[in-house]
Write a protein that holds these residues in place. Sequence first.
Motif, PDB file in Angstrom:
ATOM      1  N   LEU A 248       0.726  -1.149   0.158  1.00 12.44           N
ATOM      2  CA  LEU A 248      -0.046  -0.184   0.035  1.00 12.44           C
ATOM      3  C   LEU A 248       0.877   1.103   0.195  1.00 12.44           C
ATOM      4  N   PRO A 249       0.453   2.366  -0.537  1.00 14.80           N
ATOM      5  CA  PRO A 249       0.998   3.538  -0.631  1.00 14.80           C
ATOM      6  C   PRO A 249       1.191   4.075   0.919  1.00 14.80           C
ATOM      7  N   VAL A 250       2.355   4.507   1.081  1.00 15.60           N
ATOM      8  CA  VAL A 250       2.698   4.915   2.746  1.00 15.60           C
ATOM      9  C   VAL A 250       3.025   6.438   2.604  1.00 15.60           C
ATOM     10  N   TYR A 251       2.428   7.326   3.496  1.00 18.64           N
ATOM     11  CA  TYR A 251       2.852   8.617   3.531  1.00 18.64           C
ATOM     12  C   TYR A 251       3.164   8.791   5.126  1.00 18.64           C
ATOM     13  N   VAL A 252       3.706   9.856   5.565  1.00 19.94           N
ATOM     14  CA  VAL A 252       4.079  10.302   6.725  1.00 19.94           C
ATOM     15  C   VAL A 252       3.465  11.776   7.322  1.00 19.94           C
ATOM     16  N   ALA A 253       3.075  11.990   8.409  1.00 23.68           N
ATOM     17  CA  ALA A 253       2.745  13.420   8.921  1.00 23.68           C
ATOM     18  C   ALA A 253       4.085  13.915   9.166  1.00 23.68           C
ATOM     19  N   PRO A 254       4.250  15.279   9.443  1.00 25.08           N
ATOM     20  CA  PRO A 254       5.259  15.881   9.739  1.00 25.08           C
ATOM     21  C   PRO A 254       6.048  15.528  11.075  1.00 25.08           C
ATOM     22  N   MET A 255       5.476  15.076  12.016  1.00 28.63           N
ATOM     23  CA  MET A 255       5.762  14.399  13.307  1.00 28.63           C
ATOM     24  C   MET A 255       6.422  13.145  13.029  1.00 28.63           C
ATOM     25  N   GLY A 256       5.803  12.532  12.103  1.00 31.58           N
ATOM     26  CA  GLY A 256       6.427  11.193  11.796  1.00 31.58           C
ATOM     27  C   GLY A 256       7.333  11.032  10.651  1.00 31.58           C
ATOM     28  N   LYS A 257       7.977  12.244  10.481  1.00 36.24           N
ATOM     29  CA  LYS A 257       9.105  12.136   9.579  1.00 36.24           C
ATOM     30  C   LYS A 257      10.095  11.328  10.136  1.00 36.24           C
ATOM     31  N   GLY A 258      10.705  10.063   9.301  1.00 31.09           N
ATOM     32  CA  GLY A 258      11.462   9.329   9.618  1.00 31.09           C
ATOM     33  C   GLY A 258      11.016   8.102  10.127  1.00 31.09           C
ATOM     34  N   ALA A 259       9.709   7.930  10.513  1.00 28.60           N
ATOM     35  CA  ALA A 259       9.193   6.652  10.771  1.00 28.60           C
ATOM     36  C   ALA A 259       9.355   5.620   9.576  1.00 28.60           C
ATOM     37  N   VAL A 260       9.163   5.974   8.361  1.00 31.44           N
ATOM     38  CA  VAL A 260       9.136   4.982   7.581  1.00 31.44           C
ATOM     39  C   VAL A 260      10.256   5.111   6.557  1.00 31.44           C
ATOM     40  N   ASP A 261      10.882   4.086   6.089  1.00 32.20           N
ATOM     41  CA  ASP A 261      11.885   4.178   5.335  1.00 32.20           C
ATOM     42  C   ASP A 261      11.649   4.801   3.986  1.00 32.20           C
ATOM     43  N   GLU A 262      12.241   5.974   3.636  1.00 31.95           N
ATOM     44  CA  GLU A 262      11.971   6.832   2.672  1.00 31.95           C
ATOM     45  C   GLU A 262      12.563   6.182   1.435  1.00 31.95           C
ATOM     46  N   THR A 263      13.441   5.206   1.279  1.00 35.57           N
ATOM     47  CA  THR A 263      13.768   4.716   0.150  1.00 35.57           C
ATOM     48  C   THR A 263      12.773   3.582  -0.553  1.00 35.57           C
ATOM     49  N   HIS A 264      11.701   3.249   0.510  1.00 34.29           N
ATOM     50  CA  HIS A 264      10.888   2.296   0.242  1.00 34.29           C
ATOM     51  C   HIS A 264      10.050   2.481  -1.022  1.00 34.29           C
ATOM     52  N   PRO A 265       9.991   1.667  -1.776  1.00 35.42           N
ATOM     53  CA  PRO A 265       9.192   2.080  -3.112  1.00 35.42           C
ATOM     54  C   PRO A 265       7.454   2.386  -2.783  1.00 35.42           C
ATOM     55  N   CYS A 266       7.127   2.145  -1.610  1.00 36.89           N
ATOM     56  CA  CYS A 266       5.830   2.511  -1.348  1.00 36.89           C
ATOM     57  C   CYS A 266       5.604   3.923  -0.810  1.00 36.89           C
ATOM     58  N   TYR A 267       6.547   4.357  -0.490  1.00 31.53           N
ATOM     59  CA  TYR A 267       6.844   5.890   0.353  1.00 31.53           C
ATOM     60  C   TYR A 267       6.424   6.778  -0.541  1.00 31.53           C
ATOM     61  N   GLY A 268       5.533   7.661  -0.367  1.00 36.04           N
ATOM     62  CA  GLY A 268       4.997   8.592  -1.019  1.00 36.04           C
ATOM     63  C   GLY A 268       5.091  10.131  -0.668  1.00 36.04           C
ATOM     64  N   GLY A 269       5.839  10.347   0.479  1.00 36.99           N
ATOM     65  CA  GLY A 269       6.113  11.718   1.175  1.00 36.99           C
ATOM     66  C   GLY A 269       5.540  12.222   2.118  1.00 36.99           C
ATOM     67  N   VAL A 270       5.371  13.369   2.353  1.00 35.93           N
ATOM     68  CA  VAL A 270       4.719  14.007   3.800  1.00 35.93           C
ATOM     69  C   VAL A 270       3.539  14.553   3.481  1.00 35.93           C
ATOM     70  N   TYR A 271       2.686  14.071   4.181  1.00 30.60           N
ATOM     71  CA  TYR A 271       1.313  14.844   3.971  1.00 30.60           C
ATOM     72  C   TYR A 271       1.001  15.776   5.266  1.00 30.60           C
ATOM     73  N   ALA A 272       0.692  16.906   5.082  1.00 28.20           N
ATOM     74  CA  ALA A 272       0.261  17.968   6.233  1.00 28.20           C
ATOM     75  C   ALA A 272      -0.826  18.900   5.528  1.00 28.20           C
ATOM     76  N   GLY A 273      -1.940  18.200   4.808  1.00 30.41           N
ATOM     77  CA  GLY A 273      -3.044  19.162   4.466  1.00 30.41           C
ATOM     78  C   GLY A 273      -2.344  20.205   3.370  1.00 30.41           C
ATOM     79  N   SER A 274      -2.880  21.462   3.589  1.00 22.41           N
ATOM     80  CA  SER A 274      -2.219  22.524   2.594  1.00 22.41           C
ATOM     81  C   SER A 274      -0.801  22.805   2.609  1.00 22.41           C
ATOM     82  N   GLY A 275      -0.191  22.202   3.569  1.00 18.29           N
ATOM     83  CA  GLY A 275       1.391  22.124   3.473  1.00 18.29           C
ATOM     84  C   GLY A 275       1.889  21.398   2.845  1.00 18.29           C
ATOM     85  N   SER A 276       1.292  20.375   2.262  1.00 18.13           N
ATOM     86  CA  SER A 276       1.951  19.091   1.530  1.00 18.13           C
ATOM     87  C   SER A 276       2.096  19.688  -0.011  1.00 18.13           C
ATOM     88  N   ASN A 277       2.946  18.922  -0.605  1.00 23.10           N
ATOM     89  CA  ASN A 277       3.476  19.182  -2.214  1.00 23.10           C
ATOM     90  C   ASN A 277       1.828  18.814  -2.632  1.00 23.10           C
TER      91      ASN A 277
END
Length: 573
Positions: A248-277
Motif C-alpha cells: 500500500l502507498p504510505v505517507y508520513v505526517a510531519p511529526m512522523g518524519k523518519g518513521a518510514v524508510d523513505e527509500t521504500h518503493p511504497c513511500y509517497g512523501g509528507v502529508y500535512a494538508g495544505s502544507g503538502s506538495n
Amino acid sequence: MADIRTQGLQKPVDVAEYLFTRLHQIGIRSLHGLPGDFNLVALDYVPKVGIKWVGSVNELNAAYAADGYARAKGIGALVTTFGVGELSAMNGVAGAFSEHVPVVHIVGCPSTISQRNGMLLHHTLGNGDFHVFANMASQICCDVAKLTKPSEIADQIDHALRECWVRSRPVYLMLPTDMVTKKIEGARLDSPIDLSEPPNDPDREDYVVDVVLKYLHQAKNPIVLVDACAIRHRVLDEVHALIDKTKLPVYVAPMGKGAVDETHPCYGGVYAGSGSNADVAARVEASDLVLSIGALKSDFNTSGFSYRTSQMNTIDFHSTHCTVRYSEYPGVTMRGVLRKVTERVEVGKLSVQGSPTVRNEVKENYEGSETITQAWFWPRVGEFLKEGDVVVTETGTSNFGIWETRFPPKVNGITQIFWGSIGWSVGAAQGAALGVRDMGQDRRTVLFVGDGSFQLTVQEVSTMIRHGLKMTIFLIYNEGFTIERWIHGMDEAYNDIARWKYTEVPKAFGATDKQVKTWVIKTKVELEKLLKDEKFQNGEGLQLVELWMPKDDAPRALKVTAQISAKNNARLE
C-alpha cells in the motif's frame, strides 16, 4: 527499630542504589541533571551502578537533553533539586509529556521530618507546603511517586518506570534526603521490570481486525498514513511489515518524519494538508480509506488543521484504542491489531494504487542566484545525509524545511512540532548524540537550528564539547525569529535578535582547534564545496556551520502554516 524493619530483607540495598540500578536495567547509561543539596548524597550512587553523570549547564537544557536521549535510545532520565531546579526543568518535561516521550524525572527533596514539621527551608515557598511542586508535576507526568515509606518504595519505583515505558510519558519520583540510604529489598533487582504491554482481549481484538479487513478489502484506493505515536509507541516494525506485505502507498505526517524508510518503493512523501506538495495532497485526499497509525493531529502537524480527509474514510490505530470510522474500540491497542491485520490480509483482494516518486529536487529549486535559499537548501540536505544519521530540527524554519528532504534509510528524524519550545533542539541534539554513543553506534548527529533558537540554549554546546560528542550544527543565520515574522510582525523589533559571533562560541566554551571546526558559508558554491568535503562528511568532533540565508525567506510549508495560524489567532468566535 531499624534492625527490626530490615532484618527480614534477603538482600538489603540502599534506596538510591535500587533506583539507579533499575534505571541502568531499563537502558539508561547517562543521567542528565544538576546537583543541589537535596540530591547530592543520591548522586554518589550514580557511578556505582555504571551510569555516567552528564553534568548539564541548567535544568531546562537537562530536560531537553533527556528528551533527545529518550528519542534516540528509548528512554531518558534527569535529576534536579527541589523547587528551583525542578521548576526550571518543567518546560522540558511538559514537552516530553505532550509529545509522548518517556523521561524519568527524579527530584531530590527535603527530608520527611522537615516536611512533617513544615520547616521554613530554602527552595520552598515558605508556606510549609512540600507537595506543591509534585502537584504541578502531576499535570505533566503519567505517574507521581513520593518515596517516603521504605516498605513501599521498591513497588513505587518499579511501577513508575513501567508506566513511563509502556505509556511513553514522563514520570516524577520525589526522593527525600533521609530516604536515600534507607534499606529496601534488593533481591527484586534479580528480576527485571516487566515492560511488556498488556495484551488485547483476544475476542475484542479479533472483532476489530475483522472490521478493519472488511473495509480494507472493499477499498478502491487505500493508503497508510504514519504519525508520531507510531514512533513513540514502538510499532515501526509492524508498520513496515504491513506495507511490505500489502504494498500500500504510505505517507508520513510531519511529526512522523523518519518513521518510514523513505527509500521504500511504497513511500509517497509528507502529508500535512495544505502544507503538502500538490501531488501528495491530491493522492492522499483522493483515498477512500486511510489507515492512520499513531496520529497526533495538532495545528502545525496538519498545517493549521487543513487535512482534507474524512473520518468516514479513516481507520485510526492508537496506543490506547482503535477507531474505525466513527466507532471507537477503547482498550484495543494498535500493536496487536496491526500484527493480525498483516497476518490475515488477503493481498489478492486489495486495490493498490501507486504513490508519487519522492526524490531530492535540488536542480528544480535552483533559481540561478548564489544566495542560499530555503527552497534549494533542504533538498540539497537530502544529498548530504547518510544512512543512519540522527537529524534534529528546531521549531521554525528547520521543522518545516525538512519536509522537503528525502531521508536515506534508517535516519532517525527528531523534531518537536507539537510542543514547539524554541531552543529545544540544541539540548535534544546533545542528548541524542549521547544516546547514540551509549548504544555503541558510530552515527552522525546533525542539528539544524536557527540563530534565534540557538541563542536560547547555546550553553548546551559546552556539554557537547565536554563529552566530545560527534555533532554537526548547521546554524541558520537569518537575523531573528523567522516563524514569528511570518505569523505576525515581519519587520517588528520583537522578532529581531542581537548579532553574535557564532563561530567563536565553541572556543568561548573552552573548545580547542582539535575539538571544533567552524565555517561561515554565504553562497551556494561555498556550501557545495563544504558538503562534498570528505572530512566534513565524516563529521568528527564538533562542526559548526554559520549558514547565511535571507531574513524574509522561509520554507513553502512554513509560509502556508503561518498564514493559517495567523488567521486562527485572529478569530473572534
